[in-house]
Design a protein around this motif. Structure first.
Motif, PDB file in Angstrom:
ATOM      1  N   THR A 249       2.582   1.720  -3.324  1.00 57.51           N
ATOM      2  CA  THR A 249       1.365   2.171  -4.431  1.00 57.51           C
ATOM      3  C   THR A 249       0.951   3.545  -4.190  1.00 57.51           C
ATOM      4  O   THR A 249       0.745   4.489  -5.127  1.00 57.51           O
ATOM      5  N   ILE A 250       1.022   4.044  -2.865  1.00 57.11           N
ATOM      6  CA  ILE A 250       0.726   5.388  -2.498  1.00 57.11           C
ATOM      7  C   ILE A 250       1.807   6.432  -3.023  1.00 57.11           C
ATOM      8  O   ILE A 250       1.375   7.348  -3.493  1.00 57.11           O
TER       9      ILE A 250
ATOM     10  N   LEU B 160      -5.426   1.051  -5.682  1.00 54.90           N
ATOM     11  CA  LEU B 160      -5.417   1.606  -4.225  1.00 54.90           C
ATOM     12  C   LEU B 160      -6.851   1.252  -3.703  1.00 54.90           C
ATOM     13  O   LEU B 160      -7.230   1.023  -2.436  1.00 54.90           O
TER      14      LEU B 160
ATOM     15  N   ILE C 141       0.796  -1.210   0.190  1.00 56.99           N
ATOM     16  CA  ILE C 141      -0.093  -0.030  -0.037  1.00 56.99           C
ATOM     17  C   ILE C 141       0.984   1.288   0.157  1.00 56.99           C
ATOM     18  O   ILE C 141       0.619   2.243  -0.647  1.00 56.99           O
TER      19      ILE C 141
END
Length: 60
Positions: free
Chosen positions: A14-15, A47, A11
Protein backbone atom coordinates in the motif's frame (compact mmCIF):
# COMPACT_ATOMS: atom_id res chain seq x y z
CA UNK A 1 -4.01 -22.02 -3.99
CA UNK A 2 -4.35 -18.54 -2.50
CA UNK A 3 -1.63 -17.14 -0.28
CA UNK A 4 -2.56 -14.40 2.14
CA UNK A 5 -0.30 -11.43 2.77
CA UNK A 6 0.98 -10.62 6.18
CA UNK A 7 0.02 -7.23 7.60
CA UNK A 8 3.56 -5.99 6.99
CA UNK A 9 3.43 -7.07 3.34
CA UNK A 10 0.05 -5.37 2.91
CA UNK A 11 1.39 -2.14 4.41
CA UNK A 12 4.45 -2.29 2.15
CA UNK A 13 2.35 -2.82 -0.99
CA UNK A 14 0.00 0.00 0.00
CA UNK A 15 2.92 2.37 0.68
CA UNK A 16 4.33 1.46 -2.75
CA UNK A 17 0.96 2.28 -4.33
CA UNK A 18 0.79 5.59 -2.44
CA UNK A 19 4.30 6.60 -3.54
CA UNK A 20 3.50 5.63 -7.15
CA UNK A 21 0.40 7.83 -7.06
CA UNK A 22 2.41 10.69 -5.55
CA UNK A 23 4.98 10.41 -8.36
CA UNK A 24 2.21 10.46 -10.99
CA UNK A 25 0.67 13.54 -9.36
CA UNK A 26 4.03 15.34 -9.33
CA UNK A 27 4.67 14.41 -12.98
CA UNK A 28 1.19 15.66 -13.83
CA UNK A 29 2.56 19.19 -13.58
CA UNK A 30 -0.21 20.66 -11.47
CA UNK A 31 -3.02 19.66 -13.83
CA UNK A 32 -6.21 18.80 -11.99
CA UNK A 33 -7.07 15.12 -12.03
CA UNK A 34 -10.07 14.23 -9.87
CA UNK A 35 -9.58 10.46 -10.19
CA UNK A 36 -5.92 10.67 -9.19
CA UNK A 37 -6.81 12.86 -6.20
CA UNK A 38 -9.52 10.37 -5.21
CA UNK A 39 -7.12 7.41 -5.43
CA UNK A 40 -4.59 9.25 -3.29
CA UNK A 41 -7.29 10.08 -0.74
CA UNK A 42 -8.47 6.46 -0.55
CA UNK A 43 -4.92 5.12 -0.27
CA UNK A 44 -4.19 7.68 2.46
CA UNK A 45 -7.25 6.49 4.38
CA UNK A 46 -6.15 2.86 4.04
CA UNK A 47 -2.66 3.64 5.31
CA UNK A 48 -4.05 5.68 8.19
CA UNK A 49 -6.27 2.77 9.18
CA UNK A 50 -3.11 0.62 9.29
CA UNK A 51 -1.38 3.15 11.54
CA UNK A 52 0.92 4.62 8.88
CA UNK A 53 1.49 8.38 8.97
CA UNK A 54 1.63 9.46 5.32
CA UNK A 55 2.96 12.95 6.12
CA UNK A 56 6.47 11.49 6.26
CA UNK A 57 6.20 9.94 2.77
CA UNK A 58 4.25 12.63 0.90
CA UNK A 59 6.03 14.43 -1.92
CA UNK A 60 6.01 18.19 -1.57
Amino acid sequence: MVQEMTEKELITVTIDRYTDLQQIKKANGGHENEMLDYLIKVTTAKLSSMGVNVEDITLK
